[in-house]
Design a protein around this motif. Structure first.
Motif, PDB file in Angstrom:
ATOM      1  N   LEU A   1      -2.689   7.257   5.747  1.00  0.00           N
ATOM      2  CA  LEU A   1      -4.020   6.944   6.262  1.00  0.00           C
ATOM      3  C   LEU A   1      -4.747   8.154   6.815  1.00  0.00           C
ATOM      4  O   LEU A   1      -5.977   8.234   6.746  1.00  0.00           O
TER       5      LEU A   1
ATOM      6  N   ILE B   1       0.851  -1.182   0.000  1.00  0.00           N
ATOM      7  CA  ILE B   1       0.000   0.000   0.000  1.00  0.00           C
ATOM      8  C   ILE B   1       0.890   1.236   0.000  1.00  0.00           C
ATOM      9  O   ILE B   1       2.105   1.150   0.158  1.00  0.00           O
TER      10      ILE B   1
ATOM     11  N   ILE C   1      -1.421  -5.798   9.243  1.00  0.00           N
ATOM     12  CA  ILE C   1      -2.284  -4.672   8.921  1.00  0.00           C
ATOM     13  C   ILE C   1      -2.514  -3.792  10.153  1.00  0.00           C
ATOM     14  O   ILE C   1      -2.542  -2.555  10.047  1.00  0.00           O
TER      15      ILE C   1
ATOM     16  N   GLN D   1      -1.360   0.181  10.365  1.00  0.00           N
ATOM     17  CA  GLN D   1      -2.424   1.159  10.552  1.00  0.00           C
ATOM     18  C   GLN D   1      -2.198   2.010  11.788  1.00  0.00           C
ATOM     19  O   GLN D   1      -2.746   3.115  11.887  1.00  0.00           O
TER      20      GLN D   1
ATOM     21  N   MET E   1      -8.420  -0.440   2.108  1.00  0.00           N
ATOM     22  CA  MET E   1      -7.885  -1.005   3.339  1.00  0.00           C
ATOM     23  C   MET E   1      -8.757  -2.140   3.864  1.00  0.00           C
ATOM     24  O   MET E   1      -8.245  -3.094   4.472  1.00  0.00           O
TER      25      MET E   1
ATOM     26  N   ARG F   1      -7.282  -5.800   4.583  1.00  0.00           N
ATOM     27  CA  ARG F   1      -7.477  -6.504   5.861  1.00  0.00           C
ATOM     28  C   ARG F   1      -8.082  -7.885   5.625  1.00  0.00           C
ATOM     29  O   ARG F   1      -7.725  -8.862   6.307  1.00  0.00           O
TER      30      ARG F   1
ATOM     31  N   HIS G   1      -5.419   0.074  -2.590  1.00  0.00           N
ATOM     32  CA  HIS G   1      -5.721   1.205  -1.707  1.00  0.00           C
ATOM     33  C   HIS G   1      -6.858   0.891  -0.737  1.00  0.00           C
ATOM     34  O   HIS G   1      -6.988   1.548   0.297  1.00  0.00           O
TER      35      HIS G   1
END
Length: 632
Positions: free
Chosen positions: A630, A423, A616, A620, A592, A596, A590
């Protein structure tokens, strides 16, 4: 089942086609001689002698249009230089006819044509030797335009010159030849060209029977060219050519040699144009440099374009908007012939399969030696000992575009059997990284190895694809004018050679394999449907299926759920997790929530380098990731 439709190779030669083709040829061969030779001259149904060479000339134009239609209508190569190939074939025939005049010329020279005597030439130039024999002249009719197209095409296609730039260069080629042939010292008659032919094979070229013979030869040449083009376009190679027109980059990433395929069809097209020119000259009685005029080549393109614009046959069978001309090889009617005479590390996530275990820190630029040296950057593809046990190894890779570093000393390791997600914000270098791995972009520095021995920085896209690396683009890239079934057929793990694809047959086992893949990607009921009519999500699945059917060991998926509905996204996640059981997959995304759902180790890129890496949840909550990507 819809996917198991009739084999195109067989359907192209169904009995109905042969009935139409033989009827057409029979009508052309028998009707004109009958109305010209057997019907009394004073009858209203009589065909005057002057119309016979005129009809023969139109047949030559049809063969010329057919040759351009093969490269433009199918392969998407718009040549504005086909008039040059036509003229070169005509000049070869003209040289043979001039050598047949002998002492019957104005100056009575047994060796030199009249124009050479007039220009005070003392001896026959070396390039005229052998043209007193028809067999030699016939060979030159094929070789001269064919070799010119081969050399020109090799230089152009190898340099990846396409589109309008290729069209301009082909037009410049024919213009340069026109200027050269206008010169008297070239030995081809200058601006007057060659004319005043006497006979061919000992028969007077002005006699009605000789003209009928030349007309008949033109019919058979057109028929042969038609069958040859139909065979090519109905073969797997024909589908490769259509794929080139739709998405040339995808063809490269499937492992086909785009250069070889284009060279084959371009050279063959030039040969057909040369044969048309050779038959044209004895029927019109002259050849001069005006045949090289760029305007003639443009007119040929207009003939072919106009045929498709009128579209009397109902258009391309798949309705693809980019095919601007319906191909001459799709029908067999005399009316059409007359009209057309004109593409780091496994996750330890508990939900993943057992193979996804372990953790290895991403390599840093300082952890490998020799990154800055030329030897380190350009290790040979074959080495005595693997440099690393990793499946994919990037070390200190830098790529700059006009001073902007898309990749900045990027280092990344992907192990065998790993599912990895990458990402990062736009411009982070995610797509550039995939470009480097698949050979689309050459790194300025750094190491890129596959299985420890293959130096990917040295290889072309097709070579990399044939190593077992497959790529799905950001925007779904499928061959829209081909059916879903045919898209998968081209992606099959099979020989990629041009000659092999020309004669390849789809066996029942391969057909069943395609059907199984269609079922696996959820497109079992769409096999006979044009790929261009699929939804966005279905195109994404089809592109994944094209990688899956080749049994690639490493799949690079660039934003596989972009533009999908929630349901399609869930189905795609399930598909990727299923595929990850027996292959290595790298996903750039992209979304998320989608990332996940995969439960894989995540690598975050920023400004061309690794910013963070881990689960993840770890990324994050990483402060820098939150700051640059983010948000809070």
């Amino acid at each position: 089942m819809s996917v198991l439709r009739g084999d195109q190779q067989r359907s192209a030669w169904r009995p109905g086609f042969w009935v139409g083709f033989l009827t057409c040829v029979g009508a052309l061969v028998l009707a004109v001689p009958a109305f010209n030779f057997w019907v009394p001259p004073n009858s209203p149904a009589a065909l005057p002698d002057y119309l016979v060479p005129l009809l023969g000339k139109y047949l030559c134009y049809a063969l010329l249009a057919l040759s351009l239609d093969l490269v433009w209508g199918y392969a998407g190569i718009l040549s504005l230089g086909h008039g040059a190939f036509f003229a070169l074939g005509g000049y070869c025939m003209g040289m043979y006819l001039m050598r047949q005049i002998g002492t019957r010329g104005v100056y009575g020279n047994p060796l030199l044509p009249d124009f050479m005597v007039f220009l005070n030439w003392k001896e026959l130039p070396w390039f005229w030797w052998g043209f007193d024999h028809f067999v030699y002249a016939a060979v030159m009719v094929v070789l001269v335009p064919g070799v010119l197209a081969l050399v020109f095409g090799w230089l152009a296609f190898r340099s990846r010159v396409t589109g309008v730039y290729l069209s301009i260069i082909t037009q410049a080629m024919t213009y340069a030849l026109m200027l050269a042939f206008f010169r008297n010292d070239m030995g081809f008659g200058g601006n007057n060209g060659m004319t005043d032919y006497k006979d061919i094979f000992g028969w007077d070229v002005h006699r009605p029977s000789t003209r009928l013979g030349l007309y008949t030869a033109s019919v058979f040449a057109l028929g042969f060219g038609f069958l040859l083009c139909r065979y090519i376009t109905a073969s797997k190679l024909g589908r490769v050519l259509q794929a080139l027109r739709d998405a040339e980059s995808r063809v490269r990433f499937l492992g086909y040699s785009v250069t070889n395929a284009k060279l084959f069809v371009f050279s063959l097209s030039a040969v057909l144009a040369g044969i048309a020119g050779a038959l044209y000259v004895p029927q019109v009685g002259i050849i001069n440099p005006s045949e090289f005029s760029p305007g003639n080549s443009i007119e040929i393109a207009i003939w072919v374009f106009g045929r498709g614009a009128r579209n009397p046959g109902g258009g391309d069978r798949r309705g693809h908007p980019r095919q601007r001309s319906e191909n001459l090889a799709d029908g067999c009617r005399a009316r059409n012939l007359a009209v057309c005479a004109r593409r780091a590390v496994h996750s330890h996530h508990p939900g993943l399969p057992a193979r996804d275990r372990g953790a290895i820190a991403a390599p840093t630029p300082d952890s490998r030696s020799g990154v800055g040296s030329g030897a380190g950057r350009r290790t040979s593809m074959k080495t005595a000992k693997p440099l690393t046990d990793s499946l994919l190894y990037l070390n200190g890779v830098t790529v700059s575009f006009d001073g902007f570093k898309a990749l900045n000393e990027l280092s990344l390791i992907v192990e065998e059997g790993e599912l990895r997600t990458i990402i990062g914000p736009n411009g982070a270098g995610k797509t550039t990284m995939m470009d480097v791995v698949t050979g689309k972009t050459r790194p300025d520095s750094g190491e890129v190895f596959f299985r420890g021995t293959a130096d990917l920085s040295r290889l072309e896209e097709a070579e990399i694809a044939n190593l077992g690396i497959g790529r799905k683009f950001q925007r779904p890239t499928v061959f829209e004018s081909l059916t879903v079934f045919e898209n998968l057929e081209l992606a099959l793990a099979d020989s990629r050679g041009t000659w092999r694809t020309l004669v390849a047959q789809l066996t029942p086992d391969r057909r069943d394999h395609i059907a199984a893949i269609l079922a696996r990607i959820g497109l079992a009921e769409n096999g006979g449907q044009p790929a261009g009519s699929l939804s966005h999500g279905q195109k994404q699945w089809l592109e994944i299926g094209m990688l899956l059917i080749h049994d690639r060991s490493l799949l690079l998926l660039d934003e596989p759920v972009a533009g999908m509905t929630d349901r399609e996204t869930e189905e795609t996640a399930d598909l990727i997790l299923e595929l990850a059981r027996d292959r290595t997959i790298v996903v750039v995304e992209h979304d998320m929530a989608f990332v996940r759902s995969l439960g894989a180790r995540v690598t975050v890129l920023h400004e061309g380098a690794v910013l963070a890496e881990g689960s993840i949840d770890h990324v994050q909550n990483h402060p820098r990731v939150i700051e640059v990507y983010l948000g809070r």
